[in-house]
Write a protein that holds these residues in place. Structure first.
Motif, short mmCIF file in Angstrom:
data_model
loop_
_atom_site.label_atom_id
_atom_site.label_comp_id
_atom_site.label_asym_id
_atom_site.label_seq_id
_atom_site.Cartn_x
_atom_site.Cartn_y
_atom_site.Cartn_z
N SER A 126 30.32 -11.94 29.12
CA SER A 126 31.52 -11.23 29.19
C SER A 126 32.29 -11.68 30.75
O SER A 126 31.41 -11.42 31.75
CB SER A 126 31.85 -9.68 28.89
N VAL A 127 33.28 -12.58 30.70
CA VAL A 127 33.90 -12.65 32.20
C VAL A 127 34.82 -12.26 31.99
O VAL A 127 36.15 -12.74 31.51
CB VAL A 127 33.88 -14.08 32.24
N GLY A 128 35.22 -11.73 33.40
CA GLY A 128 36.79 -10.49 33.79
C GLY A 128 37.04 -10.11 34.28
O GLY A 128 36.26 -10.60 35.96
N ILE A 129 37.96 -9.58 34.91
CA ILE A 129 38.15 -8.91 35.87
C ILE A 129 37.49 -8.04 36.18
O ILE A 129 36.87 -7.19 36.04
CB ILE A 129 39.88 -8.61 36.58
N ASP A 130 36.78 -7.49 38.09
CA ASP A 130 35.66 -7.10 38.49
C ASP A 130 36.78 -6.14 39.01
O ASP A 130 37.44 -5.95 39.61
CB ASP A 130 34.84 -7.55 39.80
N SER A 131 37.31 -4.85 38.09
CA SER A 131 38.24 -4.03 38.10
C SER A 131 37.52 -2.97 39.00
O SER A 131 38.93 -2.15 39.81
CB SER A 131 38.65 -3.16 36.78
N ALA A 132 36.67 -3.25 39.59
CA ALA A 132 36.28 -1.98 40.53
C ALA A 132 36.40 -2.53 41.77
O ALA A 132 35.99 -1.61 42.94
CB ALA A 132 34.46 -1.36 40.51
N HIS A 133 36.95 -3.55 41.99
CA HIS A 133 37.02 -3.90 43.09
C HIS A 133 38.11 -4.94 43.41
O HIS A 133 38.41 -6.13 44.41
CB HIS A 133 35.92 -5.24 43.89
N TYR A 134 39.08 -4.27 42.97
CA TYR A 134 40.19 -4.93 42.63
C TYR A 134 41.56 -4.43 42.18
O TYR A 134 41.59 -2.84 41.48
CB TYR A 134 40.64 -5.79 41.40
N GLN A 135 42.61 -4.73 43.11
CA GLN A 135 44.16 -3.74 42.97
C GLN A 135 44.86 -4.18 42.90
O GLN A 135 44.99 -6.36 42.74
CB GLN A 135 44.46 -3.20 44.46
N ASP A 152 25.80 -9.75 36.27
CA ASP A 152 25.07 -8.54 35.92
C ASP A 152 24.22 -9.06 35.13
O ASP A 152 24.73 -8.72 34.13
CB ASP A 152 26.43 -7.57 36.00
N GLY A 153 22.77 -9.26 35.29
CA GLY A 153 22.46 -9.10 34.06
C GLY A 153 21.51 -10.23 34.24
O GLY A 153 21.12 -11.00 32.80
N THR A 154 20.91 -10.87 35.07
CA THR A 154 20.32 -12.03 34.83
C THR A 154 18.50 -11.80 34.89
O THR A 154 18.66 -12.49 35.84
CB THR A 154 21.14 -13.52 36.06
N SER A 155 17.82 -12.09 34.59
CA SER A 155 16.22 -11.94 34.62
C SER A 155 15.90 -12.67 33.28
O SER A 155 15.76 -11.93 32.56
CB SER A 155 15.58 -10.78 35.31
N PRO A 156 14.68 -13.26 33.04
CA PRO A 156 14.28 -14.21 34.52
C PRO A 156 15.67 -15.59 34.78
O PRO A 156 15.06 -16.47 35.99
CB PRO A 156 12.93 -14.98 33.75
N LEU A 212 36.01 -11.53 40.22
CA LEU A 212 35.43 -11.53 38.73
C LEU A 212 33.66 -10.80 38.62
O LEU A 212 33.09 -11.46 39.28
CB LEU A 212 35.05 -13.29 38.08
N LEU A 213 33.72 -10.34 37.37
CA LEU A 213 32.51 -10.08 36.73
C LEU A 213 32.40 -10.23 35.59
O LEU A 213 32.78 -10.66 34.78
CB LEU A 213 32.33 -8.36 37.03
N VAL A 214 31.02 -11.15 35.59
CA VAL A 214 29.95 -11.97 34.77
C VAL A 214 29.40 -10.89 34.07
O VAL A 214 28.09 -11.05 35.35
CB VAL A 214 29.82 -12.91 35.44
N ARG A 215 28.80 -10.46 32.81
CA ARG A 215 28.36 -9.41 32.12
C ARG A 215 27.34 -10.34 30.80
O ARG A 215 28.04 -10.75 30.43
CB ARG A 215 29.31 -8.33 31.56
N ILE A 216 26.20 -10.24 31.37
CA ILE A 216 24.68 -10.80 30.05
C ILE A 216 23.94 -10.12 29.74
O ILE A 216 23.82 -9.21 30.48
CB ILE A 216 25.08 -12.83 31.32
#
Length: 674
Positions: free
Chosen positions: A229-238, A185-189, A246-250
């Motif tokens: 930030s690299v962590g578990i994508d909690s919205a899609h994990y039980q 999430d958040g990669t341009s360009p 995983l969700l990578v936010r930058i």
């Protein structure tokens, strides 16, 4: 005036001191004769209520550590406006851990390793702080083995009469999971494929919490992102899932950067540097940089302002490099994530002129390739190849004294331009708590360099060099730091035949030198170790060369020849200053070192010790320091040579030395010496 702990055997007094409110005043405020001045050091005042509460605090610490029968008494000694307190502790026998069990770990592979070296141990006191730490340790170990949803519950049964405790950790590991999709999430360009390539965690691999931390640090290290930030994508994990998304936010940083600097140094005069950096150059996360620097501005041509007569008068002592502007122009291209996420490949091309004070002047053009990897345990390893074409100018006496090249023909041969190809391998172990001003931990490093005709070097520049370096830091008390340092190196080279002799030739710019603000501070830069003296023939009367070389306007100049062996050791104690203690520190140190030529009786090993004191003042760039070292040794002796107009040399004396110098040596620098 003082806080003492009497009878404390099982728990460190430093730990007890941090758990109570009553604290002794600063060292200067309680030590004669400083305390009589009244304004030195921090004064801490006695609080009766807090003192009573401290007894309860100490009892709590001991009981939580397994000493249920502890008794704490106090003694207070009062002298007018001064108080010294003593906590008299009777620890009593501790409750001992009789057994430690883990339940629920049947599906976990290599179960025995979960309990290996836990903070809480069987046969040791039942310490509840260590029990909580053991829970954290078990959770971390299981999360690094593929169990992201693990929970650990602790329970115990204690018999206070028998003084034993049985501890149980109930483990609910959850499913062993692998990594699923990785969302960015958040990669341009910047392309998302590059971000995924820089993340060591991979789809299909076993989940590891440490690997997520390393992935996050790896993204920061590219300098492309302001936030990662690299962590578990909690919205899609039980917690019951066996696949972990995983969700990578930058958040990307600025793609272009310009930096510059100006400065002054006694052996560089005025100097400047500038660089332009383009991040994500032509895509793929590449970093392209053009950088340049110049020194001896105001002294060296073509920017000569005559400052060697005023601000930069120190450079008049350097006949080798002071008259030329030093510069460097470098173009580099860096590729993060080369072959695997933790490796970086860098190509560079450079044009360089640099000098070492009173030793040599090196001019070269070339290029290098470097690959660097920092693994999971934060141990940087690098391998580089460098090839250059250039020459090294040094004092003619250097070549004559140690390489038996005393004719203009041999000296001209050694000063010719030639190729130099080197392969360097380096590894370091940085475990200090700060880069600029460390107080705890250690930093270890070693480096080896080989130059051979098989990798592009001339036959006159073949050698092998190895250097080891270690620095350790210990905080003895609050803001009181003891540090020590050891550096050693050796160089080996094949024999080279000259007109007059056959010797082991090592280029002057690759030899070891010592003396200065960062090693043996009792000597000026490059002043420790083998050296020679040179007097110009046109400046002296041949009948009194030695006398005129010692004093007067035509005194001989010294030139360090360096050595093939180096040993330097330092010990330094740093304490807070009695005034401005938050920004200023005092230091006492002892430096020792030697540089010598292995196999040369004219340059024997002589270890020198120089004690001293210093002042440190905190700045954003690191501590600015002024050191004063005592050197009680006579001036370093060396061969005296007379130089003639045709370039030849004639030895006049063997153990020549100039007049007595001051025993005090002043050093000023930025940053700790090691």
């Amino acid at each position: 005036m003082g806080v003492k702990f009497q009878g404390a055997k099982s728990i460190p007094t430093t730990f007890l001191a941090t758990g109570i409110s009553t604290t002794a005043s600063g060292w200067f405020a309680r030590t004669p004769p400083f305390k009589w001045l009244g304004f030195l050091g921090e004064k801490r005042y006695f609080d009766e209520r807090q003192f009573v509460a401290d007894v309860l605090r100490l009892q709590f610490i001991y009981k939580a550590s397994g000493f249920l029968e502890v008794k704490v008494d106090t003694a207070v000694v009062r002298k007018t406006d001064q108080v010294t307190v003593t906590f008299k502790i009777t620890e009593g026998p501790p409750v001992v851990v009789q057994s430690l069990r883990l339940t629920g770990i049947q599906p976990v592979p290599q179960k025995s390793q979960l309990t290996n070296r836990l903070p809480l141990e069987v046969g040791k006191p039942f310490n509840r702080f260590k029990m909580a730490a053991s829970v954290d340790t078990i959770v971390r170990r299981l999360r690094n083995r593929g169990y992201p949803a693990v929970n650990v519950y602790k329970s115990f049964q204690m018999d206070s009469v028998k003084r034993i405790a049985d501890v149980t950790f109930e483990v609910q590991p959850g499913p062993r999971s692998t990594i699923g999709t990785i969302r960015v999430d958040g990669t341009s360009p910047i392309d998302t494929s590059f971000v995924r390539r820089m993340v060591p965690a991979r789809t299909g691999r076993l989940f590891s919490q440490d690997e997520l931390f390393i992935s996050q640090r790896n993204l920061y290290r590219t300098e492309l992102f302001q936030f990662s930030s690299v962590g578990i994508d909690s919205a899609h994990y039980q917690p019951t899932d066996s696949v972990v998304p995983l969700l990578v936010r930058i958040r990307e940083g600025r793609l272009h950067r310009v930096r510059g600097g100006l400065g002054y140094a006694t052996t560089d005069c005025f100097r400047g540097a500038a660089a332009w950096r383009a991040r994500n150059f032509s895509g793929g996360g590449r970093i392209f940089e053009i950088s340049g620097r110049a020194s001896k501005i105001g002294v060296g041509t073509p920017l000569d302002g005559g400052l060697d007569q005023s601000l930069c008068s120190q450079l008049r002592k350097d006949p080798i490099g002071s008259s030329k502007l030093n510069y460097d122009l470098t173009l580099s291209l860096e590729q993060p994530g080369f072959l695997e996420p933790l490796s970086t490949l860098t190509y560079s091309a450079f044009l360089d002129r640099r000098s070492e004070f009173q030793v040599y002047l090196r001019e070269e053009i070339g290029g290098s390739v470097n690959i660097r990897r920092e693994g999971l345990r934060r141990i940087p390893v690098s391998l580089s190849y460098k090839v250059s074409y250039g020459n090294t100018q040094a004092s003619s006496a250097n070549f004559c004294a140690f390489f038996s090249a005393c004719t203009a023909e041999d000296i001209g041969l050694l000063s010719q331009k030639r190729f130099l190809g080197t392969v360097t391998a380096a590894i370091s172990l940085p475990r200090a708590n700060s880069v600029l001003d460390p107080t705890k931990g250690y930093v270890l490093s070693t480096e080896g360099t080989v130059s051979s005709r098989f990798i592009g070097s001339s036959s006159l520049t073949e050698f092998f060099k190895v250097i080891g370096d270690g620095a350790w830091y210990a905080e003895l008390a609050r803001d009181i730091v003891l540090s020590w340092h050891l550096r050693a190196g050796a160089i080996f080279a094949p024999r080279v035949a000259f007109t007059s002799a056959s010797v082991n030739f090592i280029p002057p710019d690759e030899r070891f030198y010592a003396g200065g603000p960062n090693d043996v501070r009792g000597y000026q830069r490059n002043e420790l170790g083998p050296l020679v003296y040179v007097v110009q023939s046109e400046d002296t009367d041949s009948a009194s060369v030695v006398d005129q070389a010692k004093n007067g306007p035509n005194a001989a100049r010294f030139s360090a020849t360096g050595g093939n062996m180096l040993v330097v050791g330092n010990v330094e104690l740093r304490v807070p200053s009695p005034i401005f203690s938050q920004r200023m520190r005092l230091a006492a140190f002892m430096d020792a070192g030697t540089v010598f030529e292995r196999g040369n009786t004219n340059a024997p090993s002589t270890l020198r010790f120089t004690p001293g004191v210093g002042l440190r003042f905190a700045t954003p760039l690191g501590p600015a320091r002024l050191d004063v070292a005592y050197n009680g040794y006579p001036p370093q002796p060396g061969a005296l040579y007379q130089s003639f107009r045709n370039g030849d040399l004639k030895k006049i004396a063997d153990n020549f030395s100039r007049g007595q110098r001051s025993n005090l040596t002043f050093q000023f620098a930025i940053g700790q010496p090691f």
